[in-house]
Design a protein around this motif. Structure first.
Motif, PDB file in Angstrom:
ATOM      1  N   GLY A  50      22.517   1.405   9.783  1.00  0.00           N
ATOM      2  CA  GLY A  50      21.465   2.399   9.640  1.00  0.00           C
ATOM      3  C   GLY A  50      22.036   3.597   8.916  1.00  0.00           C
ATOM      4  O   GLY A  50      23.252   3.714   8.746  1.00  0.00           O
ATOM      5  N   TYR A  51      21.174   4.493   8.483  1.00  0.00           N
ATOM      6  CA  TYR A  51      21.607   5.714   7.808  1.00  0.00           C
ATOM      7  C   TYR A  51      21.388   6.891   8.734  1.00  0.00           C
ATOM      8  O   TYR A  51      20.368   6.968   9.427  1.00  0.00           O
ATOM      9  CB  TYR A  51      20.835   5.913   6.508  1.00  0.00           C
ATOM     10  N   GLN A  52      22.333   7.809   8.731  1.00  0.00           N
ATOM     11  CA  GLN A  52      22.277   8.950   9.640  1.00  0.00           C
ATOM     12  C   GLN A  52      20.990   9.756   9.471  1.00  0.00           C
ATOM     13  O   GLN A  52      20.439  10.246  10.440  1.00  0.00           O
ATOM     14  CB  GLN A  52      23.493   9.842   9.402  1.00  0.00           C
ATOM     15  N   GLY A  53      20.486   9.877   8.255  1.00  0.00           N
ATOM     16  CA  GLY A  53      19.291  10.667   7.995  1.00  0.00           C
ATOM     17  C   GLY A  53      17.980   9.975   8.337  1.00  0.00           C
ATOM     18  O   GLY A  53      16.920  10.592   8.270  1.00  0.00           O
ATOM     19  N   GLU A  54      18.012   8.701   8.690  1.00  0.00           N
ATOM     20  CA  GLU A  54      16.797   7.953   9.015  1.00  0.00           C
ATOM     21  C   GLU A  54      16.797   7.607  10.495  1.00  0.00           C
ATOM     22  O   GLU A  54      17.510   6.718  10.941  1.00  0.00           O
ATOM     23  CB  GLU A  54      16.723   6.654   8.208  1.00  0.00           C
ATOM     24  N   ARG A  55      15.987   8.309  11.239  1.00  0.00           N
ATOM     25  CA  ARG A  55      15.903   8.055  12.674  1.00  0.00           C
ATOM     26  C   ARG A  55      15.022   6.842  12.938  1.00  0.00           C
ATOM     27  O   ARG A  55      14.054   6.601  12.230  1.00  0.00           O
ATOM     28  CB  ARG A  55      15.325   9.272  13.389  1.00  0.00           C
ATOM     29  N   ASP A  56      15.378   6.092  13.960  1.00  0.00           N
ATOM     30  CA  ASP A  56      14.579   4.955  14.414  1.00  0.00           C
ATOM     31  C   ASP A  56      14.427   3.845  13.364  1.00  0.00           C
ATOM     32  O   ASP A  56      13.406   3.151  13.342  1.00  0.00           O
ATOM     33  CB  ASP A  56      13.191   5.412  14.884  1.00  0.00           C
ATOM     34  N   VAL A  57      15.426   3.700  12.476  1.00  0.00           N
ATOM     35  CA  VAL A  57      15.384   2.640  11.469  1.00  0.00           C
ATOM     36  C   VAL A  57      16.730   1.921  11.476  1.00  0.00           C
ATOM     37  O   VAL A  57      17.779   2.547  11.448  1.00  0.00           O
ATOM     38  CB  VAL A  57      15.128   3.202  10.049  1.00  0.00           C
ATOM     39  N   MET A  58      16.688   0.592  11.527  1.00  0.00           N
ATOM     40  CA  MET A  58      17.890  -0.227  11.408  1.00  0.00           C
ATOM     41  C   MET A  58      17.667  -1.233  10.289  1.00  0.00           C
ATOM     42  O   MET A  58      16.528  -1.626  10.020  1.00  0.00           O
ATOM     43  CB  MET A  58      18.182  -0.997  12.704  1.00  0.00           C
ATOM     44  N   TYR A  59      18.757  -1.670   9.671  1.00  0.00           N
ATOM     45  CA  TYR A  59      18.696  -2.649   8.592  1.00  0.00           C
ATOM     46  C   TYR A  59      19.547  -3.860   8.954  1.00  0.00           C
ATOM     47  O   TYR A  59      20.514  -3.737   9.701  1.00  0.00           O
ATOM     48  CB  TYR A  59      19.213  -2.048   7.286  1.00  0.00           C
ATOM     49  N   GLY A  60      19.179  -4.990   8.408  1.00  0.00           N
ATOM     50  CA  GLY A  60      19.950  -6.206   8.630  1.00  0.00           C
ATOM     51  C   GLY A  60      19.634  -7.227   7.564  1.00  0.00           C
ATOM     52  O   GLY A  60      18.593  -7.160   6.917  1.00  0.00           O
ATOM     53  N   PRO A  61      20.531  -8.196   7.385  1.00  0.00           N
ATOM     54  CA  PRO A  61      20.309  -9.232   6.371  1.00  0.00           C
ATOM     55  C   PRO A  61      19.215 -10.196   6.815  1.00  0.00           C
ATOM     56  O   PRO A  61      19.086 -10.494   7.994  1.00  0.00           O
ATOM     57  CB  PRO A  61      21.660  -9.952   6.310  1.00  0.00           C
ATOM     58  N   TYR A  62      18.435 -10.676   5.870  1.00  0.00           N
ATOM     59  CA  TYR A  62      17.392 -11.661   6.164  1.00  0.00           C
ATOM     60  C   TYR A  62      18.018 -13.042   6.195  1.00  0.00           C
ATOM     61  O   TYR A  62      18.783 -13.408   5.299  1.00  0.00           O
ATOM     62  CB  TYR A  62      16.294 -11.609   5.097  1.00  0.00           C
ATOM     63  N   PHE A  63      17.727 -13.822   7.222  1.00  0.00           N
ATOM     64  CA  PHE A  63      18.220 -15.186   7.315  1.00  0.00           C
ATOM     65  C   PHE A  63      17.201 -16.117   6.678  1.00  0.00           C
ATOM     66  O   PHE A  63      16.092 -16.266   7.174  1.00  0.00           O
ATOM     67  CB  PHE A  63      18.435 -15.600   8.769  1.00  0.00           C
ATOM     68  N   GLY A  64      17.590 -16.745   5.596  1.00  0.00           N
ATOM     69  CA  GLY A  64      16.707 -17.662   4.883  1.00  0.00           C
ATOM     70  C   GLY A  64      17.217 -19.087   4.943  1.00  0.00           C
ATOM     71  O   GLY A  64      17.961 -19.483   5.848  1.00  0.00           O
ATOM     72  N   SER A  65      16.873 -19.870   3.940  1.00  0.00           N
ATOM     73  CA  SER A  65      17.191 -21.295   3.934  1.00  0.00           C
ATOM     74  C   SER A  65      18.690 -21.571   3.819  1.00  0.00           C
ATOM     75  O   SER A  65      19.194 -22.540   4.392  1.00  0.00           O
ATOM     76  CB  SER A  65      16.439 -22.003   2.812  1.00  0.00           C
ATOM     77  N   VAL A  66      19.425 -20.728   3.095  1.00  0.00           N
ATOM     78  CA  VAL A  66      20.873 -20.938   2.960  1.00  0.00           C
ATOM     79  C   VAL A  66      21.554 -20.777   4.317  1.00  0.00           C
ATOM     80  O   VAL A  66      22.390 -21.592   4.708  1.00  0.00           O
ATOM     81  CB  VAL A  66      21.483 -19.982   1.914  1.00  0.00           C
ATOM     82  N   GLU A  67      21.183 -19.747   5.047  1.00  0.00           N
ATOM     83  CA  GLU A  67      21.762 -19.525   6.377  1.00  0.00           C
ATOM     84  C   GLU A  67      21.397 -20.667   7.327  1.00  0.00           C
ATOM     85  O   GLU A  67      22.212 -21.081   8.146  1.00  0.00           O
ATOM     86  CB  GLU A  67      21.302 -18.179   6.946  1.00  0.00           C
ATOM     87  N   GLN A  68      20.192 -21.187   7.191  1.00  0.00           N
ATOM     88  CA  GLN A  68      19.780 -22.328   8.018  1.00  0.00           C
ATOM     89  C   GLN A  68      20.638 -23.550   7.714  1.00  0.00           C
ATOM     90  O   GLN A  68      21.051 -24.268   8.624  1.00  0.00           O
ATOM     91  CB  GLN A  68      18.304 -22.664   7.798  1.00  0.00           C
ATOM     92  N   GLN A  69      20.926 -23.787   6.444  1.00  0.00           N
ATOM     93  CA  GLN A  69      21.764 -24.921   6.053  1.00  0.00           C
ATOM     94  C   GLN A  69      23.183 -24.764   6.611  1.00  0.00           C
ATOM     95  O   GLN A  69      23.776 -25.740   7.075  1.00  0.00           O
ATOM     96  CB  GLN A  69      21.812 -25.048   4.536  1.00  0.00           C
TER      97      GLN A  69
END
Length: 50
Positions: A23-42
């Motif tokens: 997350g970024y210090q200036g953005e409250r109540d927001v988190m980021y993460g990688p999207y799990f798609g077909s490659v991650e499923q494989q």
């Protein structure tokens, strides 16, 4: 989110589709993460069956 939340799963429609990553210090109540798609499923499928 606070420190220690990294790695917590994001479940959408009963499926794990990301994890808390950063997350970024200036953005409250927001988190980021990688999207799990077909490659991650494989990768998961290959690892779980080996």
């Amino acid at each position: 989110m606070t420190g220690g939340s990294s790695g917590g799963g994001w479940i959408t429609g009963g499926v794990l589709n990301s994890v808390n990553s950063f997350g970024y210090q200036g953005e409250r109540d927001v988190m980021y993460g990688p999207y799990f798609g077909s490659v991650e499923q494989q990768v998961y499928t290959a690892a779980s069956t080996s």
